[in-house]
Design an enzyme around this catalytic site. Structure first.
Site, PDB file in Angstrom:
ATOM      1  N   LYS A  66      29.387  36.578  42.674  1.00 14.32           N
ATOM      2  CA  LYS A  66      29.861  35.397  43.412  1.00 14.32           C
ATOM      3  C   LYS A  66      29.636  35.560  44.917  1.00 14.32           C
ATOM      4  O   LYS A  66      30.047  36.551  45.511  1.00 14.32           O
ATOM      5  CB  LYS A  66      31.347  35.177  43.141  1.00 14.32           C
ATOM      6  CG  LYS A  66      31.955  34.010  43.925  1.00 14.32           C
ATOM      7  CD  LYS A  66      33.462  33.990  43.780  1.00 14.32           C
ATOM      8  CE  LYS A  66      34.114  32.961  44.662  1.00 14.32           C
ATOM      9  NZ  LYS A  66      33.900  33.195  46.103  1.00 14.32           N
ATOM     10  N   LEU A 100      38.440  34.413  41.742  1.00 10.04           N
ATOM     11  CA  LEU A 100      38.360  34.979  43.076  1.00 10.04           C
ATOM     12  C   LEU A 100      38.541  33.865  44.099  1.00 10.04           C
ATOM     13  O   LEU A 100      38.161  32.712  43.852  1.00 10.04           O
ATOM     14  CB  LEU A 100      37.004  35.657  43.307  1.00 10.04           C
ATOM     15  CG  LEU A 100      36.679  36.894  42.470  1.00 10.04           C
ATOM     16  CD1 LEU A 100      35.287  37.408  42.813  1.00 10.04           C
ATOM     17  CD2 LEU A 100      37.721  37.988  42.673  1.00 10.04           C
ATOM     18  N   ASP A 101      39.094  34.211  45.264  1.00 13.52           N
ATOM     19  CA  ASP A 101      39.253  33.246  46.343  1.00 13.52           C
ATOM     20  C   ASP A 101      37.885  32.783  46.836  1.00 13.52           C
ATOM     21  O   ASP A 101      36.870  33.442  46.620  1.00 13.52           O
ATOM     22  CB  ASP A 101      40.021  33.869  47.511  1.00 13.52           C
ATOM     23  CG  ASP A 101      41.394  34.369  47.101  1.00 13.52           C
ATOM     24  OD1 ASP A 101      41.923  33.863  46.093  1.00 13.52           O
ATOM     25  OD2 ASP A 101      41.922  35.271  47.782  1.00 13.52           O
ATOM     26  N   ILE A 102      37.876  31.678  47.573  1.00 18.88           N
ATOM     27  CA  ILE A 102      36.626  31.101  48.049  1.00 18.88           C
ATOM     28  C   ILE A 102      35.861  32.058  48.962  1.00 18.88           C
ATOM     29  O   ILE A 102      34.628  32.069  48.981  1.00 18.88           O
ATOM     30  CB  ILE A 102      36.892  29.747  48.753  1.00 18.88           C
ATOM     31  CG1 ILE A 102      35.575  29.015  49.031  1.00 18.88           C
ATOM     32  CG2 ILE A 102      37.708  29.948  50.025  1.00 18.88           C
ATOM     33  CD1 ILE A 102      35.757  27.583  49.497  1.00 18.88           C
ATOM     34  N   HIS A 183      46.279  35.573  45.224  1.00 19.28           N
ATOM     35  CA  HIS A 183      45.919  36.267  46.467  1.00 19.28           C
ATOM     36  C   HIS A 183      46.516  37.675  46.522  1.00 19.28           C
ATOM     37  O   HIS A 183      46.902  38.156  47.590  1.00 19.28           O
ATOM     38  CB  HIS A 183      46.391  35.472  47.687  1.00 19.28           C
ATOM     39  CG  HIS A 183      45.626  34.219  47.933  1.00 19.28           C
ATOM     40  ND1 HIS A 183      45.963  33.313  48.918  1.00 19.28           N
ATOM     41  CD2 HIS A 183      44.538  33.695  47.312  1.00 19.28           C
ATOM     42  CE1 HIS A 183      45.128  32.303  48.898  1.00 19.28           C
ATOM     43  NE2 HIS A 183      44.253  32.513  47.930  1.00 19.28           N
TER      44      HIS A 183
END
Length: 230
Positions: A66, A100-102, A183
């Site tokens: 990613k 996953l976070d951006i 998070h």
């Protein structure tokens, strides 16, 4: 997806064999003979080879590297999603196993096997996840002990489960956790009085991100990788 690529995915034919089958008028699309290997097909299309319907075999398992700027969701009105990076038929049936976070990069697992997805994401299975983190400040000397004891995160009522830390540099570490709270890694380092400036997931369970995959690239998982998730 291109017709020839789809047929190679769902059959044992190579690209050259697909071209021969097209030339021999053995392939139909929605009942009509087709000869163009570059035709783009949709999930609703019916492809047949010599009168036999072809369909995507399942279940499917992929690893994706990613990049930043993509979100782990099936669709979003504001940002591109990791599924946009996949050139696969029936993408609407795929699920993201652990998000996953951006702004976080690295290993994302994608599958249409709901039970396997549950083994990856359920807290009861304690599937370990390892991250590389770059921090804004040098890490405190007692960080390992605090992480092993568990941290009380803001907004939580229970401490985190024990985590292990490997120091790479004064402000660079590898952290392994067995949970997936919102998070979580960023909040854990915040609880230690620090801040994450870069975060990259390297592994989930026994599955390690393929170093040959560039950001945005993906590949199917091997049988060994699939079976490593118990």
């Amino acid at each position: 997806m291109r017709l020839d690529k789809y047929i190679t995915q769902v059959s044992e034919l190579s690209r050259s064999q697909v071209k021969k089958a097209l030339k021999a008028e053995l392939i139909t699309l929605n009942g009509e003979i087709v000869k163009d290997p570059a035709l783009h097909i949709s999930p609703e299309d019916l492809v047949e080879l010599d009168g036999e319907a072809l369909s995507q075999p399942g279940p499917r398992y992929f690893m994706l590297n990613k990049p930043q700027g993509y979100i782990c969701a099936t669709n979003d009105g504001e940002h591109p999603t990791v599924l946009d990076l996949l050139d696969e038929i029936n993408k609407d049936k795929l699920q993201i196993a652990g998000r996953l976070d951006i702004d976080t990069t690295g290993l994302v697992l994608i599958t249409d096997d709901g039970q396997w997805n549950h083994k990856v994401t359920s807290p009861r299975h304690h599937c370990p996840k390892t991250y590389y983190a770059c921090l804004a400040h040098d890490l405190a000397e007692n960080a390992e002990d605090k992480l092993a004891e568990g941290l009380m995160l803001d907004g939580e009522t229970k401490r985190t489960k024990p985590a292990t830390l490997e120091r790479l540099f004064t402000n660079e570490v590898k952290l392994t956790i067995s949970e997936g709270k919102y998070h979580q890694v960023k909040r854990m380092f915040a609880a230690l009085g620090n801040r994450v400036t870069e975060l990259h997931r390297e592994s989930v369970g026994g599955i390690v991100l393929d170093e040959d995959l560039e950001p945005s690239e993906y590949r199917p998982l091997t049988d060994t990788e699939i079976n490593s998730i118990q």
